[in-house]
Design a protein around this motif. Structure first.
Motif, mmCIF file in Angstrom:
data_model
loop_
_atom_site.group_PDB
_atom_site.id
_atom_site.type_symbol
_atom_site.label_atom_id
_atom_site.label_comp_id
_atom_site.label_asym_id
_atom_site.label_seq_id
_atom_site.Cartn_x
_atom_site.Cartn_y
_atom_site.Cartn_z
ATOM 1 N N ILE A 27 -0.634 10.889 100.180
ATOM 2 C CA ILE A 27 -0.707 11.764 98.996
ATOM 3 C C ILE A 27 -0.266 11.251 97.835
ATOM 4 C CG2 ILE A 27 0.682 13.894 98.516
ATOM 5 C CD1 ILE A 27 1.455 14.531 101.500
ATOM 6 N N PHE A 28 -1.127 11.735 97.082
ATOM 7 C CA PHE A 28 -0.760 11.397 95.600
ATOM 8 C C PHE A 28 -0.235 12.376 94.738
ATOM 9 C CE2 PHE A 28 -4.311 8.830 96.960
ATOM 10 C CZ PHE A 28 -4.027 7.517 96.763
ATOM 11 N N LEU A 29 0.983 12.496 94.254
ATOM 12 C CA LEU A 29 1.548 13.440 93.579
ATOM 13 C C LEU A 29 1.392 13.154 92.012
ATOM 14 C CD1 LEU A 29 4.965 13.416 95.658
ATOM 15 C CD2 LEU A 29 3.108 14.949 95.832
ATOM 16 N N SER A 30 1.211 14.436 91.477
ATOM 17 C CA SER A 30 1.044 14.492 90.102
ATOM 18 C C SER A 30 1.469 15.572 89.389
ATOM 19 C CB SER A 30 -0.658 14.166 89.851
ATOM 20 O OG SER A 30 -0.854 14.222 88.237
ATOM 21 N N LEU B 52 3.313 8.032 100.239
ATOM 22 C CA LEU B 52 3.216 8.881 99.397
ATOM 23 C C LEU B 52 3.294 8.067 98.049
ATOM 24 C CD1 LEU B 52 6.364 11.185 100.089
ATOM 25 C CD2 LEU B 52 4.042 11.864 100.352
ATOM 26 N N PHE B 53 2.595 8.376 97.143
ATOM 27 C CA PHE B 53 2.467 7.824 95.730
ATOM 28 C C PHE B 53 2.733 8.900 94.588
ATOM 29 C CE2 PHE B 53 -0.260 5.303 98.814
ATOM 30 C CZ PHE B 53 0.013 3.997 98.527
ATOM 31 N N VAL B 54 3.405 8.256 93.484
ATOM 32 C CA VAL B 54 3.829 9.201 92.698
ATOM 33 C C VAL B 54 3.048 8.782 91.292
ATOM 34 C CG1 VAL B 54 5.635 10.260 91.170
ATOM 35 C CG2 VAL B 54 6.027 9.970 93.783
ATOM 36 N N ASN B 55 2.206 9.716 90.589
ATOM 37 C CA ASN B 55 1.639 9.467 89.356
ATOM 38 C C ASN B 55 2.705 9.370 88.432
ATOM 39 O OD1 ASN B 55 -1.679 8.785 89.512
ATOM 40 N ND2 ASN B 55 -0.858 10.422 91.238
ATOM 41 N N SER B 56 2.512 8.959 87.125
ATOM 42 C CA SER B 56 3.475 9.088 85.959
ATOM 43 C C SER B 56 2.791 10.270 85.299
ATOM 44 C CB SER B 56 3.502 7.959 85.161
ATOM 45 O OG SER B 56 2.007 7.594 84.617
ATOM 46 N N ILE B 57 3.515 10.761 84.377
ATOM 47 C CA ILE B 57 3.012 12.021 83.862
ATOM 48 C C ILE B 57 2.433 11.456 82.574
ATOM 49 C CG2 ILE B 57 3.767 14.038 82.273
ATOM 50 C CD1 ILE B 57 6.621 13.713 83.465
ATOM 51 N N LYS C 181 14.322 3.927 93.975
ATOM 52 C CA LYS C 181 15.485 4.269 94.658
ATOM 53 C C LYS C 181 14.928 4.699 96.183
ATOM 54 C CE LYS C 181 19.132 7.794 95.128
ATOM 55 N NZ LYS C 181 19.982 8.915 94.568
ATOM 56 N N ARG C 182 13.946 5.346 96.026
ATOM 57 C CA ARG C 182 13.303 5.755 97.509
ATOM 58 C C ARG C 182 12.145 4.880 97.983
ATOM 59 N NH1 ARG C 182 13.598 10.419 100.010
ATOM 60 N NH2 ARG C 182 14.799 12.289 99.263
ATOM 61 N N GLN C 183 11.872 3.773 97.163
ATOM 62 C CA GLN C 183 10.965 2.873 97.587
ATOM 63 C C GLN C 183 9.601 3.262 97.925
ATOM 64 O OE1 GLN C 183 12.745 0.945 101.257
ATOM 65 N NE2 GLN C 183 13.812 -0.758 99.773
ATOM 66 N N ILE C 184 9.260 4.242 97.002
ATOM 67 C CA ILE C 184 7.935 4.949 96.871
ATOM 68 C C ILE C 184 7.159 4.479 95.442
ATOM 69 C CG2 ILE C 184 6.712 7.055 96.477
ATOM 70 C CD1 ILE C 184 8.955 8.687 97.988
ATOM 71 N N ALA C 185 5.939 4.135 95.893
ATOM 72 C CA ALA C 185 5.123 3.425 94.744
ATOM 73 C C ALA C 185 4.737 4.225 93.492
ATOM 74 C CB ALA C 185 3.615 3.291 95.288
ATOM 75 N N TYR C 186 5.264 3.912 92.361
ATOM 76 C CA TYR C 186 5.098 4.690 91.115
ATOM 77 C C TYR C 186 3.544 4.269 90.661
ATOM 78 C CZ TYR C 186 6.067 5.934 86.359
ATOM 79 O OH TYR C 186 6.126 6.525 85.184
ATOM 80 N N ILE C 187 2.867 5.138 90.186
ATOM 81 C CA ILE C 187 1.560 4.712 89.578
ATOM 82 C C ILE C 187 1.836 4.986 87.905
ATOM 83 C CG2 ILE C 187 -1.019 5.144 89.344
ATOM 84 C CD1 ILE C 187 -0.807 6.027 92.187
ATOM 85 N N ASN D 118 -10.041 5.295 90.178
ATOM 86 C CA ASN D 118 -10.186 3.931 90.636
ATOM 87 C C ASN D 118 -8.642 3.271 90.465
ATOM 88 O OD1 ASN D 118 -12.949 3.802 90.974
ATOM 89 N ND2 ASN D 118 -13.343 3.159 88.835
ATOM 90 N N HIS D 119 -7.745 3.862 89.483
ATOM 91 C CA HIS D 119 -6.389 3.509 89.622
ATOM 92 C C HIS D 119 -5.700 3.712 90.606
ATOM 93 C CE1 HIS D 119 -3.162 1.668 87.302
ATOM 94 N NE2 HIS D 119 -2.509 2.761 87.113
ATOM 95 N N MET D 120 -5.687 5.062 91.145
ATOM 96 C CA MET D 120 -5.066 5.420 92.404
ATOM 97 C C MET D 120 -5.540 4.559 93.507
ATOM 98 S SD MET D 120 -4.238 9.513 91.858
ATOM 99 C CE MET D 120 -5.791 10.153 91.546
ATOM 100 N N ALA D 121 -6.586 4.606 93.571
ATOM 101 C CA ALA D 121 -7.165 3.741 94.722
ATOM 102 C C ALA D 121 -6.850 2.365 94.878
ATOM 103 C CB ALA D 121 -9.030 3.878 94.785
ATOM 104 N N GLU D 122 -6.641 1.702 93.703
ATOM 105 C CA GLU D 122 -6.586 0.430 93.723
ATOM 106 C C GLU D 122 -5.126 0.172 93.906
ATOM 107 O OE1 GLU D 122 -6.275 -3.159 90.286
ATOM 108 O OE2 GLU D 122 -6.948 -1.312 89.583
ATOM 109 N N VAL D 123 -4.017 0.875 93.752
ATOM 110 C CA VAL D 123 -2.655 0.846 93.962
ATOM 111 C C VAL D 123 -2.544 1.076 95.571
ATOM 112 C CG1 VAL D 123 -0.345 1.784 93.624
ATOM 113 C CG2 VAL D 123 -2.012 1.682 91.675
ATOM 114 N N ALA D 124 -3.248 2.058 95.865
ATOM 115 C CA ALA D 124 -3.228 2.617 97.243
ATOM 116 C C ALA D 124 -3.931 1.710 98.259
ATOM 117 C CB ALA D 124 -3.211 3.794 97.576
ATOM 118 N N ALA D 125 -4.570 0.939 97.843
ATOM 119 C CA ALA D 125 -5.649 -0.187 98.547
ATOM 120 C C ALA D 125 -6.625 0.743 99.461
ATOM 121 C CB ALA D 125 -4.934 -1.013 99.373
#
Length: 258
Positions: free
Chosen positions: A142-145, A181-186, A216-222, A250-257
């Motif tokens: 899941i990518f959150l934005s 989970l992956f969290v996108n910056s605003i 803190k939650r050890q979740i990837a921040y994009i 591409n950016h999300m896919a790269e971070v999430a491999a």
């Protein structure tokens, strides 16, 4: 006898005048030579400096043109590469959750509807329906934005923003413990939108607070701060044109491999 003396005197006078003239010419010649030597040296120095300056300027221009050419080639290669990618297949087991910015993935037909759960103007405290939908889909990723609407809703209160975002992450972890989970910056907004909504001046503070929450939650921040340029924005200074979305994917896919 007198004629001879006069002739002799005239001859001496002519010789004397000649000597004086020659002396004057020699003196002027030496002086001119000396002056010319100094002037020539200065002139040569100036010419050399000018030539050196011109060469340096030309070399700098050539270097900049070569850099620009290389940048353009990379951009063209990346654009061609992006065009060839099947994003619907790449994100088949992923879901992007968000607001109107994320909703454009389906509007532009870049992703399948099953890979996007988004709604115009949605805020963090209005996500019950979205969470229920993503639970049924049970994606691997899941990518959150979220956040653009919440900056206005919380009126610059980053603590309240973090509290609401943290509650969302907690709920998703409970309902989908095996989903990553992956969290996108605003995304940043253009100056015209900041003038319309001054609270957006605190956007960077919101992103920093969001980054700390992810740590803190050890979740990837994009971090998407440097991903966009002015040419990608719609006229409102907030939303993006269609050609921006492949770069974001591409950016999300790269971070999430993916």
């Amino acid at each position: 006898m007198m004629k001879k003396k006069k002739h002799k005197l005239l001859k001496y006078c002519c010789v004397a005048i000649g000597v004086i003239v020659v002396g004057i010419l020699i003196a002027e010649g030496v002086s001119s030579f000396r002056r010319g030597k100094v002037d020539t040296s200065k002139g040569i120095k100036i010419i050399k400096q000018a030539e050196k300056g011109n060469v340096t300027a030309i070399e700098n221009k050539i270097e900049k043109l070569e850099e620009k050419d290389q940048t353009q080639k990379k951009a063209d290669e990346r654009e061609n590469e992006d065009t060839d990618k099947n994003y619907k297949a790449i994100f088949a087991n992923s879901v992007i959750m968000g607001d109107s910015i994320s909703e454009a993935f389906t509007e532009y037909d870049i992703l399948n509807a099953s890979s996007v759960i988004a709604k115009i103007g949605v805020e963090l405290d209005e996500l019950d329906d979205q969470v229920a939908k993503v639970e049924k889909l049970n994606p691997q990723v899941i990518f959150l934005s979220y956040g653009m609407n919440d900056i206005i809703a919380t009126r610059g209160d980053t603590k309240e923003f973090v509290k609401q975002y943290d509650a969302l992450l907690e709920e998703l972890n409970k309902k989908l413990p095996d989903t990553k989970l992956f969290v996108n910056s605003i995304f940043p907004v253009q100056q015209q939108e900041i003038e319309r909504e001054p609270v957006y001046e605190k956007l960077a503070d919101y992103n920093e607070a969001l980054r700390e929450l992810c740590d803190k939650r050890q979740i990837a921040y994009i971090d998407n701060t440097d991903l966009v340029s002015d040419s990608y924005y719609e006229e409102d200074g907030v939303h993006f044109k269609a050609d921006f979305y492949p770069y974001w994917l591409n950016h999300m896919a790269e971070v999430a491999a993916l």
